[in-house]
Scaffold this active site. Structure first.
Site, PDB file in Angstrom:
ATOM      1  N   LYS A   1      -4.786   0.368  -3.537  1.00  0.00           N
ATOM      2  CA  LYS A   1      -4.507   0.327  -2.492  1.00  0.00           C
ATOM      3  C   LYS A   1      -5.153   0.644  -1.498  1.00  0.00           C
ATOM      4  O   LYS A   1      -5.470   0.447  -0.390  1.00  0.00           O
ATOM      5  CB  LYS A   1      -3.712   1.251  -2.790  1.00  0.00           C
ATOM      6  CG  LYS A   1      -2.101   0.832  -3.034  1.00  0.00           C
ATOM      7  CD  LYS A   1      -1.433   2.275  -3.440  1.00  0.00           C
ATOM      8  CE  LYS A   1       0.017   1.961  -4.007  1.00  0.00           C
ATOM      9  NZ  LYS A   1       0.884   2.968  -4.123  1.00  0.00           N
TER      10      LYS A   1
ATOM     11  N   VAL B   1       0.833  -1.282  -0.183  1.00  0.00           N
ATOM     12  CA  VAL B   1       0.389  -0.100  -0.285  1.00  0.00           C
ATOM     13  C   VAL B   1       0.754   0.901   0.397  1.00  0.00           C
ATOM     14  O   VAL B   1       0.793   1.685  -0.888  1.00  0.00           O
ATOM     15  CB  VAL B   1      -0.810  -0.239   1.061  1.00  0.00           C
ATOM     16  CG1 VAL B   1      -1.578   1.293   1.317  1.00  0.00           C
ATOM     17  CG2 VAL B   1      -1.642  -1.171   0.962  1.00  0.00           C
TER      18      VAL B   1
END
Length: 414
Positions: free
Chosen positions: A200, A127
């Site tokens: 993400k 992420v």
């Protein structure tokens, strides 16, 4: 000694190998054992590497080696990464990955397989690159009910928008500069169309709310339609334009999730995150707003997050680390047309004042914006909050009155 394998020796993979070899003593002091790179899988030759004798082109050399307990996947994409990771987990090997596409597409399944085989599947670097976010959410903020997550999740688009805002560059020139500096790929579609940020925010939403959110369920817009005119109108409203991935828990337990450009007030903690930096705000019921900031990509920042997960796996070889969410069906996701938002609109007509009056009659209360150097007939305004479907209907109504809408960008209440 704990033997590991690395699948992929590109930018991140070579960084992982570098950190493990150059920080050997530091890592030993953290886990009490040597972390030893036994195999590196790559189709290319690396004869000048100090680890040249450990390269292989055959995945079976990893899956069949019982001494290899942890596998690092940094190949990217889902083919063959998905098959290789799945087979490693089924064999009881823990897997660490930085592959956001893999986690966003198959996270729930791979977490389930890991759980069933007493292995770990960790993905801190997927992420925020070098920004810690998965572990803090899963451990440090575990006492909180997370109500909202919003972030600048892509460094390429943030760099482009920063250049448009601070230097007055147009989109095409800012993109070319990002490519020349290595911030953008030759094919930048995944970044500028919002797909990277979407993957993400899906991972963060899955972690926060316990059910897998697949990217195809998330309304996603990129930044290719943002113009310097929009940037200047945002400035006149004391805002900046950022590409935001956002998810919010609603009272009925549904989640409102989207990736789109937004006008962010300059008072927001996300407004001053510029260039290739990322920022992620987590809003917990106990902590309030917590912001994680740093470089979201890069060789060593990302590799450091991967190696931290490797260390976590070494510490949890005998007791599995709890990181899990269930598969999702999408029934908990609010359709984006029902999402309530205010919107900035830029339009053009033969008579701007008359058209603005038409906009007032269509939208109700609106706030007019101005900018220096506006063309004749151009005007802009901000609407009140309403479901996005109503925004779309009112835009169609306005256009039926001879007004051409040039831009529509959500207002980010962050």
């Amino acid at each position: 000694m704990v033997s590991v394998a690395i699948m992929g020796h590109g930018v991140v993979g070579s960084g992982v190998a570098e950190i493990i070899t150059t920080h050997k003593n530091k890592l030993f002091s953290s886990v009490g054992e040597e972390i030893y790179i036994k195999k590196i899988l790559d189709l290319r030759e690396f004869p000048d590497s100090p680890l040249a004798d450990r390269f292989t082109k055959n995945f079976d050399d990893i899956i069949d080696d019982l001494e290899i307990r942890i596998v690092v996947e940094v190949m990217g994409g889902t083919n063959p990464a998905y098959d290789y990771v799945k087979r490693c987990l089924l064999a009881g090997k823990s897997v660490v990955t930085s592959n956001k596409e893999l986690v966003a597409a198959h996270g729930a399944e791979l977490l389930k397989i890991a759980k069933e085989n007493n292995a770990n599947f960790l993905f801190e670097a997927s992420v925020g690159g070098g920004i810690p976010i998965i572990r803090p959410m899963n451990q440090c903020l575990v006492a909180n009910i997370v109500n909202e997550i919003a972030g600048i999740l892509n460094g390429t688009t943030n760099f482009i928008l920063t250049k448009m805002i601070t230097e007055g560059m147009n989109f095409d020139d800012a993109l070319k500069l990002a490519q020349d500096l290595g911030f953008a790929e030759r094919n930048p579609e995944a970044d500028i169309e919002g797909h990277d940020a979407c993957r993400k925010i899906c991972i963060l939403a899955s972690l926060a709310f316990g059910k897998h959110v697949y990217p195809q369920w998330v309304h996603t817009e990129g930044i290719t339609k943002i113009t310097l005119e929009d940037v200047k109108y945002a400035e006149s409203n004391k805002c900046v334009i950022k590409l935001i991935g956002k998810v919010k828990r609603l009272p009925d337990k549904k989640i409102d999730i989207i990736v789109a450009p937004m006008l962010i007030p300059k008072t927001s903690q996300l407004a001053n995150i510029d260039n290739e930096f990322n920022g992620i705000m987590v809003r917990g019921d106990c902590t309030g707003d917590v912001v994680f900031y740093g470089k979201g990509a890069g060789k060593l920042p990302t590799a450091s997050a991967v190696v931290a997960d490797v260390v976590d796996c070494v510490k949890h070889l005998k007791t599995r680390k709890y990181l899990f969410w269930a598969d999702g069906t999408g029934e908990n996701i609010l359709p984006y047309q029902k999402s309530v938002t205010a919107v900035y609109i830029r339009a053009k007509a033969d008579d701007a004042d008359k058209a603005y009056s038409e906009a007032e009659s269509v939208f109700g209360t609106i706030k007019r914006l101005t900018r220096a150097g506006a063309e004749n007939g151009e005007f802009a305004f901000v609407t009140d909050e309403m479901p996005y479907k109503q925004i779309e209907e009112k835009i169609s109504n306005l256009e039926s009155k001879g007004v051409k809408v040039l831009s529509q960008i959500r207002m980010g209440n962050l």
